[in-house]
Enzyme design. Structure first.
Site, PDB file in Angstrom:
ATOM      1  N   VAL A  12      19.631 -19.494 -29.476  1.00  0.00           N
ATOM      2  CA  VAL A  12      20.545 -20.361 -28.737  1.00  0.00           C
ATOM      3  C   VAL A  12      19.982 -21.763 -28.496  1.00  0.00           C
ATOM      4  O   VAL A  12      20.677 -22.774 -28.709  1.00  0.00           O
ATOM      5  CB  VAL A  12      20.998 -19.667 -27.424  1.00  0.00           C
ATOM      6  CG1 VAL A  12      19.821 -19.275 -26.562  1.00  0.00           C
ATOM      7  CG2 VAL A  12      21.947 -20.537 -26.633  1.00  0.00           C
ATOM      8  N   SER A 128      14.189 -29.114 -20.621  1.00  0.00           N
ATOM      9  CA  SER A 128      14.897 -28.428 -19.546  1.00  0.00           C
ATOM     10  C   SER A 128      16.393 -28.676 -19.618  1.00  0.00           C
ATOM     11  O   SER A 128      16.838 -29.725 -20.073  1.00  0.00           O
ATOM     12  CB  SER A 128      14.397 -28.896 -18.180  1.00  0.00           C
ATOM     13  OG  SER A 128      15.189 -28.309 -17.163  1.00  0.00           O
ATOM     14  N   LYS A 182       6.653 -29.813 -17.244  1.00  0.00           N
ATOM     15  CA  LYS A 182       7.795 -28.891 -17.333  1.00  0.00           C
ATOM     16  C   LYS A 182       7.551 -27.649 -16.456  1.00  0.00           C
ATOM     17  O   LYS A 182       8.454 -27.145 -15.781  1.00  0.00           O
ATOM     18  CB  LYS A 182       8.034 -28.478 -18.793  1.00  0.00           C
ATOM     19  CG  LYS A 182       9.063 -27.347 -18.981  1.00  0.00           C
ATOM     20  CD  LYS A 182      10.425 -27.754 -18.496  1.00  0.00           C
ATOM     21  CE  LYS A 182      11.589 -26.827 -18.759  1.00  0.00           C
ATOM     22  NZ  LYS A 182      11.460 -25.432 -18.946  1.00  0.00           N
ATOM     23  N   HIS A 185       8.140 -28.650 -12.947  1.00  0.00           N
ATOM     24  CA  HIS A 185       9.601 -28.760 -12.794  1.00  0.00           C
ATOM     25  C   HIS A 185      10.189 -27.385 -12.449  1.00  0.00           C
ATOM     26  O   HIS A 185      10.980 -27.232 -11.530  1.00  0.00           O
ATOM     27  CB  HIS A 185      10.223 -29.305 -14.081  1.00  0.00           C
ATOM     28  CG  HIS A 185      11.704 -29.093 -14.188  1.00  0.00           C
ATOM     29  ND1 HIS A 185      12.255 -27.867 -14.519  1.00  0.00           N
ATOM     30  CD2 HIS A 185      12.752 -29.919 -13.981  1.00  0.00           C
ATOM     31  CE1 HIS A 185      13.570 -27.957 -14.507  1.00  0.00           C
ATOM     32  NE2 HIS A 185      13.903 -29.192 -14.180  1.00  0.00           N
ATOM     33  N   ASN A 186       9.774 -26.379 -13.197  1.00  0.00           N
ATOM     34  CA  ASN A 186      10.304 -25.035 -12.959  1.00  0.00           C
ATOM     35  C   ASN A 186       9.861 -24.494 -11.602  1.00  0.00           C
ATOM     36  O   ASN A 186      10.618 -23.801 -10.929  1.00  0.00           O
ATOM     37  CB  ASN A 186       9.880 -24.081 -14.074  1.00  0.00           C
ATOM     38  CG  ASN A 186      10.673 -24.310 -15.347  1.00  0.00           C
ATOM     39  OD1 ASN A 186      11.130 -25.423 -15.608  1.00  0.00           O
ATOM     40  ND2 ASN A 186      10.841 -23.281 -16.140  1.00  0.00           N
TER      41      ASN A 186
HETATM   42  P1  NDP Z   1      14.083 -16.862 -27.932  1.00  0.00           P
HETATM   43  O1  NDP Z   1      13.024 -17.206 -26.979  1.00  0.00           O
HETATM   44  O2  NDP Z   1      14.888 -15.659 -27.705  1.00  0.00           O
HETATM   45  O3  NDP Z   1      13.421 -16.799 -29.400  1.00  0.00           O
HETATM   46  C1  NDP Z   1      14.154 -16.381 -30.522  1.00  0.00           C
HETATM   47  C2  NDP Z   1      13.748 -17.176 -31.719  1.00  0.00           C
HETATM   48  O4  NDP Z   1      12.344 -16.986 -31.981  1.00  0.00           O
HETATM   49  C3  NDP Z   1      14.480 -16.721 -32.967  1.00  0.00           C
HETATM   50  O5  NDP Z   1      14.757 -17.858 -33.742  1.00  0.00           O
HETATM   51  C4  NDP Z   1      13.464 -15.813 -33.624  1.00  0.00           C
HETATM   52  O6  NDP Z   1      13.650 -15.664 -35.005  1.00  0.00           O
HETATM   53  C5  NDP Z   1      12.207 -16.581 -33.358  1.00  0.00           C
HETATM   54  N1  NDP Z   1      11.004 -15.781 -33.527  1.00  0.00           N
HETATM   55  C6  NDP Z   1      10.615 -14.716 -32.782  1.00  0.00           C
HETATM   56  N2  NDP Z   1       9.448 -14.252 -33.243  1.00  0.00           N
HETATM   57  C7  NDP Z   1       9.078 -15.022 -34.290  1.00  0.00           C
HETATM   58  C8  NDP Z   1       7.957 -15.053 -35.164  1.00  0.00           C
HETATM   59  N3  NDP Z   1       6.963 -14.176 -35.031  1.00  0.00           N
HETATM   60  N4  NDP Z   1       7.933 -15.999 -36.117  1.00  0.00           N
HETATM   61  C9  NDP Z   1       8.922 -16.908 -36.228  1.00  0.00           C
HETATM   62  N5  NDP Z   1       9.992 -16.932 -35.434  1.00  0.00           N
HETATM   63  C10 NDP Z   1      10.072 -16.009 -34.476  1.00  0.00           C
HETATM   64  O7  NDP Z   1      15.081 -18.109 -28.142  1.00  0.00           O
HETATM   65  P2  NDP Z   1      15.676 -19.172 -27.113  1.00  0.00           P
HETATM   66  O8  NDP Z   1      16.565 -20.016 -27.938  1.00  0.00           O
HETATM   67  O9  NDP Z   1      16.212 -18.551 -25.874  1.00  0.00           O
HETATM   68  O10 NDP Z   1      14.407 -20.032 -26.646  1.00  0.00           O
HETATM   69  C11 NDP Z   1      13.592 -20.743 -27.559  1.00  0.00           C
HETATM   70  C12 NDP Z   1      12.444 -21.386 -26.801  1.00  0.00           C
HETATM   71  O11 NDP Z   1      12.976 -22.301 -25.843  1.00  0.00           O
HETATM   72  C13 NDP Z   1      11.585 -20.404 -26.002  1.00  0.00           C
HETATM   73  O12 NDP Z   1      10.255 -20.818 -26.029  1.00  0.00           O
HETATM   74  C14 NDP Z   1      12.129 -20.528 -24.591  1.00  0.00           C
HETATM   75  O13 NDP Z   1      11.164 -20.193 -23.608  1.00  0.00           O
HETATM   76  C15 NDP Z   1      12.475 -22.009 -24.549  1.00  0.00           C
HETATM   77  N6  NDP Z   1      13.466 -22.386 -23.582  1.00  0.00           N
HETATM   78  C16 NDP Z   1      14.568 -21.618 -23.349  1.00  0.00           C
HETATM   79  C17 NDP Z   1      15.526 -21.982 -22.434  1.00  0.00           C
HETATM   80  C18 NDP Z   1      16.730 -21.152 -22.225  1.00  0.00           C
HETATM   81  O14 NDP Z   1      17.540 -21.508 -21.338  1.00  0.00           O
HETATM   82  N7  NDP Z   1      16.935 -20.090 -22.997  1.00  0.00           N
HETATM   83  C19 NDP Z   1      15.382 -23.220 -21.656  1.00  0.00           C
HETATM   84  C20 NDP Z   1      14.244 -24.000 -21.996  1.00  0.00           C
HETATM   85  C21 NDP Z   1      13.324 -23.561 -22.908  1.00  0.00           C
HETATM   86  P3  NDP Z   1      14.585 -14.456 -35.562  1.00  0.00           P
HETATM   87  O15 NDP Z   1      15.990 -14.965 -35.498  1.00  0.00           O
HETATM   88  O16 NDP Z   1      14.114 -14.251 -36.946  1.00  0.00           O
HETATM   89  O17 NDP Z   1      14.357 -13.278 -34.684  1.00  0.00           O
END
Ligand code: NDP
Length: 475
Positions: A12, A128, A182, A185-186
């Protein structure tokens, strides 16, 4: 086709960030995901974005113009390390790898050091605003080198939220500075949320008003000095009724708050820096306390106050709670900025605290009117030692402190937990105090451990011969 920016990790956050980038004039965005399904879905659902899909790191690198710039949005931890390693294999010196995930700042410091060895730039950037922010304009807190900022700055400015005409992004400092900021911030976000929750609880239990009625109070507060995203969404949540039961949604949500760790990191880091972020700590612990149903069950029959504490004047009480909330919020931000100041000193980052307050005015979860006041305080006095002592905040605390005390007294007498309200007040009174009982603690430490003490009237360290004739010697 050649892209000027790439995104790796298309869950997402990554997908929305990629769409945001693609929507800005001049950007062509290469996209890559570990499993190809997400890439195909994104590209087919958004033909307007003109994405350049890649299905291998080699293809991804080949599709990027030099210096290659890629933003990683994958799971924090091992997934981020694996992605960085793969990019380092196909990138060249001068290229830029940005980690936009929620990395723990010591990891960012470590990764920056390792990647720098290869001549590739590594930038840890806190982002964020959740998925909505990623799509429409987040607040961005990048660290990394000055060299990478030259290329990255304009790209990040193009996608960031805008507040008061300025993009909500600034080069925070080197290596882990962005992720550090960041994190704090959290931490502030945790405190802000807990304070709002305590205000709600006090009003509900003090006046018996319904969630919908309290929603109107928050909506009203949102038109004054408390105006903020969190107050706004609080009114929305309180207004919501559950479709299944017809009850207020807040009454059918299980009262156990979750956490993904950034609050705990903020507190752990503050402990090691010796910075008293007591409001943030209480907010973090309040979530843990809520999440121990077996202990809450075991404590249920412990006695509470023997007499009721009625609220005589509801209008005055609600106004007291509003003032207590504002005063405690000032403390939470003051503590957060204090942690950034201390972190900058510890890690050698040159962080402009006024610039941080400005980039939090839009896009992020703690966005609020209030941040303009913080920006003004730092503009007036960049080396401000304590935010809450700046004239504007000192004045606000002075006006609100009697109400704040009444609310904490009410909470105590009524047996309503208000840990963030009361610990913020204790912090305020602690810093204000002319003398603290820390003197007695020093005496105790000297008694059992010969830890020595300093005196108010003479330089040097001293020890009393407690088990001897109790005379004082210079240590
Ligand atoms: P997720 O944290 O759920 O991560 C999923 C993604 O990571 C997918 O694209 C997945 O690929 C990939 N992935 C997982 N393991 C591996 C690996 N070993 N090698 C390569 N790719 C991998 O996704 P979000 O979009 O929720 O968050 C992304 C980042 O942003 C995170 O670090 C999160 O903490 C940060 N963040 C999130 C916020 C939120 O509101 N959700 C807000 C601010 C920051 P695949 O599709 O192949 O499984």
């Amino acid at each position: 086709r050649t892209a000027n920016i790439g995104v790796v990790g298309l869950a997402v956050m990554g997908a929305n960030l990629a769409r945001n980038l693609a929507s800005r004039e001049g950007n062509t965005v290469a996209v890559l995901n570990r499993s190809r399904g997400r890439t195909d879905a994104l590209v087919s659902e958004h033909p307007e974005a003109g994405f350049v899909p890649a299905y291998s790191y080699e293809e991804f690198a080949a599709s990027l113009a030099k210096p290659r710039t890629a933003i990683i949005m994958v799971q924090a931890g091992a997934a981020t390390d694996a992605t960085i390693d793969a990019l380092v294999e196909v990138f060249e010196p001068g290229d830029i790898i940005v980690d936009g995930g929620n990395a723990y700042f010591p990891d960012t410091i470590r990764r920056e050091r390792a990647v720098r060895e290869t001549g590739i730039n590594f930038v840890g950037a806190g982002i964020s605003g959740g998925e909505e922010g990623a799509l429409n304009g987040p607040s961005i807190m990048p660290g990394g080198s000055d060299e990478s900022w030259v290329t990255l700055g304009p790209i990040l400015k193009s996608i960031a939220a805008v507040a008061e005409g300025e993009p909500c992004v600034t080069h925070v400092g080197h290596d882990g500075a962005g992720h550090f900021v960041k994190m704090v911030h959290n931490g502030i976000e945790y405190a802000d949320m807990q304070l709002i929750a305590e205000a709600y609880d006090l009003i509900r239990r003090g006046t018996g008003k319904s969630p919908a009625e309290i929603a109107e109070i928050f909506a009203e507060w949102n038109r004054g000095e408390l105006e903020s995203y969190l107050i706004e969404i609080t009114a929305e949540v309180l207004r919501q009724n559950d479709a299944a039961t017809g009850e207020p949604l807040v009454d059918v949500i299980l009262d156990q708050a979750g956490a993904k760790g950034t609050g705990a990191w903020t507190v752990q880091t503050a402990l090691s820096l010796g910075v008293p972020v007591s409001g943030i700590a209480e907010a973090t612990f309040a979530r843990s306390l809520s999440s121990h149903p077996e202990q809450r069950e075991a404590a249920r029959d412990l006695p509470g106050p023997s007499t009721a504490t009625p609220v005589d004047d509801e209008i005055a009480f609600v106004e007291d709670v509003r003032q207590a909330l504002y005063a405690s919020k000032i403390v939470a931000y003051s503590q957060g900025f204090d942690e950034i100041r201390a972190g900058a000193a510890e890690y050698g980052w040159n962080i402009d605290l006024g610039a941080i307050s400005k980039i939090w005015r839009g896009g992020c979860i703690i966005r609020a009117q209030f941040l303009n006041r913080i920006a003004e305080a730092y503009a007036e006095q960049p080396e401000l030692p304590l935010l809450m002592a700046a004239p504007y905040f000192a004045d606000a605390l002075g006006r609100g402190q009697e109400a704040w005390r009444r609310v904490v007294v009410h909470a105590t007498n009524a047996g309503i937990p208000a840990p963030a309200f009361s610990s913020s007040l204790a912090y305020y009174d602690g810093l204000r105090a002319e003398r603290l009982p820390a003197a007695l603690v020093q005496g105790q430490r000297d008694f059992f451990g010969a830890h020595t003490y300093r005196r108010v009237d003479r330089a040097g360290s001293f020890h009393t011969l407690w088990s001897g004739d109790r005379s004082e010697v210079e240590a």
